[in-house]
Design an enzyme around this catalytic site. Structure first.
Site, mmCIF file in Angstrom:
data_model
loop_
_atom_site.group_PDB
_atom_site.id
_atom_site.type_symbol
_atom_site.label_atom_id
_atom_site.label_comp_id
_atom_site.label_asym_id
_atom_site.label_seq_id
_atom_site.Cartn_x
_atom_site.Cartn_y
_atom_site.Cartn_z
ATOM 1 N N GLU A 54 48.248 67.702 38.979
ATOM 2 C CA GLU A 54 48.369 69.132 39.284
ATOM 3 C C GLU A 54 48.277 69.974 38.009
ATOM 4 O OE1 GLU A 54 51.798 67.026 41.503
ATOM 5 O OE2 GLU A 54 50.428 66.595 39.852
ATOM 6 N N CYS A 78 56.050 65.975 41.661
ATOM 7 C CA CYS A 78 57.373 65.538 41.233
ATOM 8 C C CYS A 78 58.267 66.744 40.976
ATOM 9 C CB CYS A 78 57.266 64.662 39.989
ATOM 10 S SG CYS A 78 56.667 65.527 38.519
ATOM 11 N N CYS A 87 56.509 68.933 37.936
ATOM 12 C CA CYS A 87 55.283 69.617 38.334
ATOM 13 C C CYS A 87 55.575 70.827 39.227
ATOM 14 C CB CYS A 87 54.363 68.644 39.067
ATOM 15 S SG CYS A 87 53.638 67.398 37.980
ATOM 16 N N SER A 171 28.011 23.629 38.975
ATOM 17 C CA SER A 171 28.510 24.972 38.669
ATOM 18 C C SER A 171 29.748 25.239 39.522
ATOM 19 C CB SER A 171 27.438 26.022 38.989
ATOM 20 O OG SER A 171 28.006 27.313 39.047
ATOM 21 N N ARG A 187 40.365 42.963 39.454
ATOM 22 C CA ARG A 187 41.218 42.666 38.291
ATOM 23 C C ARG A 187 41.532 43.937 37.503
ATOM 24 N NH1 ARG A 187 38.436 37.453 35.375
ATOM 25 N NH2 ARG A 187 39.020 35.867 36.911
ATOM 26 N N THR A 199 44.923 25.163 37.317
ATOM 27 C CA THR A 199 43.703 25.958 37.195
ATOM 28 C C THR A 199 43.315 26.120 35.735
ATOM 29 O OG1 THR A 199 44.220 27.163 39.232
ATOM 30 C CG2 THR A 199 42.657 28.190 37.742
ATOM 31 N N GLY A 273 45.114 26.302 44.427
ATOM 32 C CA GLY A 273 45.518 26.112 45.800
ATOM 33 C C GLY A 273 47.020 26.012 45.985
ATOM 34 N N GLU A 278 51.945 28.234 48.152
ATOM 35 C CA GLU A 278 53.357 28.617 48.050
ATOM 36 C C GLU A 278 53.553 30.083 48.406
ATOM 37 O OE1 GLU A 278 56.996 28.839 44.741
ATOM 38 O OE2 GLU A 278 55.069 27.953 44.189
#
Length: 342
Positions: A54, A78, A87, A171, A187, A199, A273, A278
Site C-alpha cells: 500500500e 496492517c 499501513c 539418466s 523451489r 537421496t 520415498g 513418512e
C-alpha cells in the site's frame, strides 16, 4: 456481469505475484490505486523490512490522493508497528477515502483490526473481493503465522507406475525439461527444500534454484539416521553449503516444528520415498505437486511407501485438484482433505 472490483483486484494480484518467494517470513501483497476507472499507480511488498504494498503504491503516485480515488489491496492493511509503521495510519494520513480488500489478515495481531481502524476514520471499506485467490496466494504464511508450523508441499516426479527412479546406469530423469523448469520455479517460492540422506547418496542433488532470475536460494534440509553422509556432496560443498541444515535421528514432525521456529514458513519435500512416505503416513502434507512422466519403469524406489491404510475409507483424499499438461508430463496439484481423514 463481472464485478469491476474483481477486475482491479486481479490487477493487484498480478502485482503481488511479482514478489513470490522473496518476502518470507512476510506475505506477498499487491496494491493498485484507481482514479476515474483508471489505474494510476501500482505497488507490491518486495521483501521483509521494505515498504508494504500500500505504501509503495501511494509513494509511486507521488501526489495528494483525491477523495474519488480507491485503493485496492490483496491483503488487509496492517494496523500495528513492526519492521515498518502501520499501513492503516499511513493510508489515513495520505487521504485515502475508499479501500477494497481481498483477504483478511490471518495474523492474530492484525486480523480485522485494520478494517475497523479504517472505518473508524471514515474510510469506505469493501472486503472479501476474490478472497479465496488472495488467501491462497499466501497459503504458507497463513499456516505459519497461526501455528508456527511450516506449510508442507510434497513434490516428486514419478513414472505412471509410481516409481521415482529409472534403472541403474540410465539418466535419472523421468519428467521432461519443461516440467523440471516448473519444479525450479516451485523451489524459488519456498523457504526450504527437504530430502533424506538416501537421496543425497544416490542422486547427489544440488537442490538449487536454476533458471529463475532474482530469487534467493532456499535452505536445504537433510535428514539422516547415521550421519554417514558424503562430505563431497553438492549440498555440503558448493557455494550454498552454509544454507544446508542436517538433522540426525529426528522425526520429520520434530524437524518441521524446529524449522517453523526458525521462521521457515514453507517446506518442499523432494524425497526420497521414505521421507515422502513418512510425511503421508503422519498426515504432515498440506499440498501435493506430483509430476507424472509418460513411462512405466518398474523401478525399486516407490514414491510413497509405507504400511498403507487398512481400508479404503481411511485413505487420504485430495480436493481442489488441478492438472497441467507440460509436454508429455502431467502435473497434479491438490490439497489433502484432512477433514475427511478425521
Amino acid at each position: 456481469m463481472t464485478d469491476p472490483d474483481e477486475t482491479f483486484m486481479r490487477a493487484a494480484l498480478v502485482e503481488a505475484k511479482k514478489a513470490l518467494g522473496r518476502t518470507s517470513p512476510n506475505p506477498v501483497v499487491g496494491a493498485v490505486l484507481l482514479i476515474d476507472d483508471r489505474i494510476v499507480s501500482k505497488g507490491h511488498h518486495r521483501e521483509a523490512g521494505r515498504a508494504h504494498a500500500e505504501i509503495e503504491c501511494l509513494r509511486r503516485f507521488g501526489a495528494q490522493i483525491p477523495a474519488r480515488a480507491t485503493l485496492y489491496v490483496t491483503l488487509e492493511p496492517c494496523s500495528t508497528a513492526g519492521r515498518t509503521a502501520p499501513c492503516t495510519e499511513a493510508m489515513i494520513k495520505a487521504g485515502v477515502k475508499s479501500v477494497v480488500i481481498g483477504a483478511t489478515d490471518p495474523n492474530p495481531r492484525h486480523c480485522g483490526r485494520g478494517i475497523i481502524e479504517l472505518r473508524k476514520a471514515g474510510v469506505r471499506v469493501r472486503e472479501g473481493i476474490l478472497a479465496e485467490e488472495c488467501t491462497r496466494l499466501n497459503e504458507g504464511f497463513n499456516k505459519w503465522i497461526v501455528t508456527r508450523q511450516p506449510f508442507v508441499i510434497a513434490k516428486c516426479g514419478m513414472s505412471l507406475d509410481g516409481r521415482l527412479t529409472r534403472p541403474p546406469g540410465e539418466s535419472p530423469w523421468i519428467t521432461g525439461t519443461n516440467a523440471r523448469r516448473k519444479a525450479h520455479q516451485l523451489r524459488a517460492r519456498v523457504d526450504a527444500v527437504l530430502i533424506g540422506a538416501g537421496t543425497v547418496r544416490a542422486d547427489n542433488p544440488r537442490l538449487t534454484v536454476r533458471g529463475v532470475q532474482g530469487t534467493r536460494q532456499p535452505w536445504r534440509v537433510v535428514l539422516t539416521r547415521s550421519r554417514q553422509l558424503p562430505r563431497q556432496a553438492h549440498v555440503f560443498s558448493d557455494k550454498f553449503a552454509a544454507r544446508t541444515l542436517i538433522y540426525e535421528r529426528k522425526s520429520l514432525e520434530s524437524v518441521l516444528k524446529n524449522l517453523g521456529a526458525r521462521g521457515i514458513t514453507t517446506v518442499l519435500i523432494e524425497g526420497g520415498g521414505e521421507v515422502l512416505g513418512e510425511a503421508l503416513e503422519k498426515r504432515l502434507v498440506d499440498k501435493v505437486e506430483i509430476y507424472f512422466g509418460s513411462l512405466l519403469t518398474g523401478g525399486p524406489v516407490i514414491a510413497f511407501p509405507g504400511k498403507g491404510v487398512e481400508k479404503t475409507a481411511d485413505a487420504l483424499r485430495l480436493r481442489d485438484t488441478d492438472y497441467e499438461h507440460i509436454g508429455e508430463t502431467v502435473c497434479l496439484r491438490a490439497y489433502p482433505d484432512v477433514q475427511h481423514c478425521e
